[in-house]
Design an enzyme around this catalytic site. Sequence first.
Site, PDB file in Angstrom:
ATOM      1  N   GLY A 124      17.302  -1.919 -14.558  1.00 35.97           N
ATOM      2  CA  GLY A 124      17.370  -1.655 -13.121  1.00 35.97           C
ATOM      3  C   GLY A 124      16.616  -0.420 -12.680  1.00 35.97           C
ATOM      4  O   GLY A 124      17.078   0.718 -12.863  1.00 35.97           O
ATOM      5  N   SER A 132       7.882  -0.152  -5.006  1.00 35.16           N
ATOM      6  CA  SER A 132       6.701   0.425  -5.662  1.00 35.16           C
ATOM      7  C   SER A 132       6.895   1.920  -5.901  1.00 35.16           C
ATOM      8  O   SER A 132       6.384   2.471  -6.868  1.00 35.16           O
ATOM      9  CB  SER A 132       5.468   0.225  -4.774  1.00 35.16           C
ATOM     10  OG  SER A 132       5.248  -1.141  -4.556  1.00 35.16           O
ATOM     11  N   ARG A 268      -7.234 -39.706 -13.135  1.00 32.82           N
ATOM     12  CA  ARG A 268      -7.373 -40.113 -11.737  1.00 32.82           C
ATOM     13  C   ARG A 268      -8.761 -40.710 -11.467  1.00 32.82           C
ATOM     14  O   ARG A 268      -9.786 -40.048 -11.714  1.00 32.82           O
ATOM     15  CB  ARG A 268      -7.154 -38.882 -10.832  1.00 32.82           C
ATOM     16  CG  ARG A 268      -7.360 -39.130  -9.366  1.00 32.82           C
ATOM     17  CD  ARG A 268      -6.299 -40.037  -8.795  1.00 32.82           C
ATOM     18  NE  ARG A 268      -6.399 -40.137  -7.346  1.00 32.82           N
ATOM     19  CZ  ARG A 268      -5.747 -41.031  -6.642  1.00 32.82           C
ATOM     20  NH1 ARG A 268      -4.935 -41.910  -7.238  1.00 32.82           N
ATOM     21  NH2 ARG A 268      -5.862 -41.061  -5.330  1.00 32.82           N
ATOM     22  N   GLU A 363       6.998  -5.820 -11.768  1.00 33.33           N
ATOM     23  CA  GLU A 363       6.553  -4.735 -12.664  1.00 33.33           C
ATOM     24  C   GLU A 363       5.302  -4.027 -12.140  1.00 33.33           C
ATOM     25  O   GLU A 363       4.403  -3.665 -12.902  1.00 33.33           O
ATOM     26  CB  GLU A 363       6.373  -5.253 -14.097  1.00 33.33           C
ATOM     27  CG  GLU A 363       7.692  -5.766 -14.648  1.00 33.33           C
ATOM     28  CD  GLU A 363       7.747  -5.872 -16.146  1.00 33.33           C
ATOM     29  OE1 GLU A 363       7.086  -5.092 -16.829  1.00 33.33           O
ATOM     30  OE2 GLU A 363       8.482  -6.746 -16.618  1.00 33.33           O
TER      31      GLU A 363
HETATM   32  C1  LIG Z   1      11.784 -12.430  -9.490  1.00 33.22           C
HETATM   33  C2  LIG Z   1      11.801 -10.922  -9.541  1.00 33.22           C
HETATM   34  C3  LIG Z   1      12.325 -10.288 -10.658  1.00 33.22           C
HETATM   35  C4  LIG Z   1      12.382  -8.884 -10.710  1.00 33.22           C
HETATM   36  N1  LIG Z   1      13.003  -8.283 -11.786  1.00 33.22           N
HETATM   37  C5  LIG Z   1      13.195  -6.939 -11.744  1.00 33.22           C
HETATM   38  C6  LIG Z   1      13.998  -6.307 -12.753  1.00 33.22           C
HETATM   39  O1  LIG Z   1      14.496  -6.946 -13.702  1.00 33.22           O
HETATM   40  N2  LIG Z   1      14.211  -4.960 -12.650  1.00 33.22           N
HETATM   41  C7  LIG Z   1      13.694  -4.210 -11.636  1.00 33.22           C
HETATM   42  O2  LIG Z   1      13.935  -3.008 -11.605  1.00 33.22           O
HETATM   43  N3  LIG Z   1      12.938  -4.780 -10.651  1.00 33.22           N
HETATM   44  C8  LIG Z   1      12.691  -6.133 -10.672  1.00 33.22           C
HETATM   45  N4  LIG Z   1      11.953  -6.728  -9.672  1.00 33.22           N
HETATM   46  C9  LIG Z   1      11.435  -5.906  -8.576  1.00 33.22           C
HETATM   47  C10 LIG Z   1       9.916  -5.762  -8.554  1.00 33.22           C
HETATM   48  O3  LIG Z   1       9.487  -4.974  -9.627  1.00 33.22           O
HETATM   49  C11 LIG Z   1       9.542  -5.200  -7.159  1.00 33.22           C
HETATM   50  O4  LIG Z   1       9.723  -6.251  -6.238  1.00 33.22           O
HETATM   51  C12 LIG Z   1       8.121  -4.670  -7.116  1.00 33.22           C
HETATM   52  O5  LIG Z   1       8.000  -3.510  -7.908  1.00 33.22           O
HETATM   53  C13 LIG Z   1       7.665  -4.351  -5.681  1.00 33.22           C
HETATM   54  O6  LIG Z   1       8.596  -3.620  -4.976  1.00 33.22           O
HETATM   55  P1  LIG Z   1       9.046  -4.108  -3.501  1.00 33.22           P
HETATM   56  O7  LIG Z   1       9.424  -5.540  -3.627  1.00 33.22           O
HETATM   57  O8  LIG Z   1      10.067  -3.167  -2.973  1.00 33.22           O
HETATM   58  O9  LIG Z   1       7.733  -4.038  -2.625  1.00 33.22           O
HETATM   59  P2  LIG Z   1       7.170  -2.742  -1.815  1.00 33.22           P
HETATM   60  O10 LIG Z   1       7.055  -1.583  -2.730  1.00 33.22           O
HETATM   61  O11 LIG Z   1       7.944  -2.592  -0.565  1.00 33.22           O
HETATM   62  O12 LIG Z   1       5.710  -3.242  -1.463  1.00 33.22           O
HETATM   63  C14 LIG Z   1       5.391  -4.021  -0.312  1.00 33.22           C
HETATM   64  C15 LIG Z   1       3.866  -4.111  -0.218  1.00 33.22           C
HETATM   65  O13 LIG Z   1       3.324  -2.783  -0.009  1.00 33.22           O
HETATM   66  C16 LIG Z   1       2.359  -2.516  -0.997  1.00 33.22           C
HETATM   67  N5  LIG Z   1       2.371  -1.081  -1.328  1.00 33.22           N
HETATM   68  C17 LIG Z   1       3.441  -0.286  -1.604  1.00 33.22           C
HETATM   69  N6  LIG Z   1       3.041   0.966  -1.872  1.00 33.22           N
HETATM   70  C18 LIG Z   1       1.688   0.970  -1.778  1.00 33.22           C
HETATM   71  C19 LIG Z   1       0.677   1.970  -1.950  1.00 33.22           C
HETATM   72  N7  LIG Z   1       0.993   3.221  -2.318  1.00 33.22           N
HETATM   73  N8  LIG Z   1      -0.609   1.615  -1.767  1.00 33.22           N
HETATM   74  C20 LIG Z   1      -0.936   0.342  -1.428  1.00 33.22           C
HETATM   75  N9  LIG Z   1      -0.038  -0.652  -1.264  1.00 33.22           N
HETATM   76  C21 LIG Z   1       1.254  -0.335  -1.436  1.00 33.22           C
HETATM   77  C22 LIG Z   1       2.772  -3.345  -2.191  1.00 33.22           C
HETATM   78  O14 LIG Z   1       1.695  -3.546  -3.097  1.00 33.22           O
HETATM   79  C23 LIG Z   1       3.220  -4.625  -1.501  1.00 33.22           C
HETATM   80  O15 LIG Z   1       2.112  -5.422  -1.202  1.00 33.22           O
HETATM   81  C24 LIG Z   1      11.855  -8.116  -9.630  1.00 33.22           C
HETATM   82  C25 LIG Z   1      11.307  -8.767  -8.521  1.00 33.22           C
HETATM   83  C26 LIG Z   1      11.293 -10.139  -8.457  1.00 33.22           C
HETATM   84  C27 LIG Z   1      10.741 -10.803  -7.207  1.00 33.22           C
END
Ligand SMILES: Cc1cc2nc3c(=O)[nH]c(=O)nc-3n(C[C@H](O)[C@H](O)[C@H](O)COP(=O)(O)OP(=O)(O)OC[C@H]3O[C@@H](n4cnc5c(N)ncnc54)[C@H](O)[C@@H]3O)c2cc1C
Length: 380
Positions: A124, A132, A268, A363
């Site tokens: 987690g 991010s 196909r 990740e």
């Molecule tokens: C199926 C699934 C399994 C997962 N499993 C795990 C797990 O086991 N453990 C865990 O800890 N997490 C897990 N995650 C979380 C995953 O790692 C995060 O969703 C991911 O890191 C992105 O974070 P966020 O969704 O909050 O997006 P955000 O960080 O909110 O990003 C939204 C958008 O903004 C962009 N962005 C953000 N910051 C910047 C920047 N500085 N410059 C340019 N663009 C930027 C991003 O690239 C993205 O396009 C999982 C997610 C999913 C969907």
Amino acid sequence: MNFELNEDQLQVKHSIREFAESEIRPHTLEWDETQHFPDELRPKLAELGLMGIIFPEQYGGSGMGYVEYATIIEELGRVDGSVGLSVAAHNSLCSNHIYMFGNEEQKQKYLNPLTQGETWGAWGLTESQAGSDASGTRTNAIRSNGGWKVNGSKNFITHAITGNTLVAVAVTDKEKGNKGISAFIFDKSMEGFRSDKKENKLGMRASETASVVFEDCYVPGENLLGNEGEGFLQAMQILDGGRISIAALSVGIAQGAYEAAVKYAKERQQFGKPISEFQAIQFKLADMATQIECARLLTLQAAALKDAGKSVTQKSAMAKLYASEVAVRVSEESIQIHGGYGYTKDYPAEKYWRDSKLLTIGEGTSEIQRLVIAKNLLRG
Ligand SMILES: Cc1cc2nc3c(=O)[nH]c(=O)nc-3n(C[C@H](O)[C@H](O)[C@H](O)COP(=O)(O)OP(=O)(O)OC[C@H]3O[C@@H](n4cnc5c(N)ncnc54)[C@H](O)[C@@H]3O)c2cc1C
């Protein structure tokens, strides 16, 4: 340089392919439709050594390297992305965090049951306000009775419901920023620690993704991983290896989507011949195969460097970025080659595409990989 798997690695590849074809392939669509997390596979995965691929035998692991690990994850992903994702998250996130930063007692207590497949491991980092930007972690741990009292929550956690062991980070000193974040081992017997909402996802639907909640959860002092304040740095090191898994999973999904396209293109018939005889289709297949090969080489390069004990921050980010984007492109082309049938659940193409999209997000998104790569390029 040697660009071929050795005899032992080929043996591993073939045995996992056989297992995935016989034990996973027949169920993929049903598990996807019902969002069923196939915990029933766990004993079989453990028997094959897949619950502890990259750990030494002294901790119940299979003692394999990252090249074997990437090969295994690719083979699982070729048939079912969700199973590949689960095995990857279990090995390279939760279990590896305990292996890399845990003390002997923690390894005996928590790593051995994980490698033996007694339970799934969860990891987690992500929170509602910390995606991010993991430095936005709000979950906090306050010293209490020789241990810590933890409050907060984590989002999108793979195996949050079925897994018993979770490694998660929490703020132990708000004033110190990233250096005030520490990592702890939690288990479901701890009061105040529970799983919460399961996500209803676009793809990877057979991989369990849910949130976890900590409400005055008491964690004994002995469950701190490494030293106080090291959790953020530990997590970044874990992601360096974790990205090799996502790259390998991407190669597997792309390979599966490509093979489905080749099979369909030969079967196909239109305009009196198989569509594989049209140059437009042949060019698509050629581009798909070439991109997959590049993605595989980048992935295996990162894996081999990791096995050699080299820093892989740059190479694993490159492999993850490229391979995940290839997986999305190739699986989309696979739908195109299937025409209207690719848009239905009668063929596997649409599932590969849905599953592939997670790979450019989990990740570390593609944007974050580019930031990591650029930072390394411009250093010094
Ligand atoms: C199926 C699934 C399994 C997962 N499993 C795990 C797990 O086991 N453990 C865990 O800890 N997490 C897990 N995650 C979380 C995953 O790692 C995060 O969703 C991911 O890191 C992105 O974070 P966020 O969704 O909050 O997006 P955000 O960080 O909110 O990003 C939204 C958008 O903004 C962009 N962005 C953000 N910051 C910047 C920047 N500085 N410059 C340019 N663009 C930027 C991003 O690239 C993205 O396009 C999982 C997610 C999913 C969907």
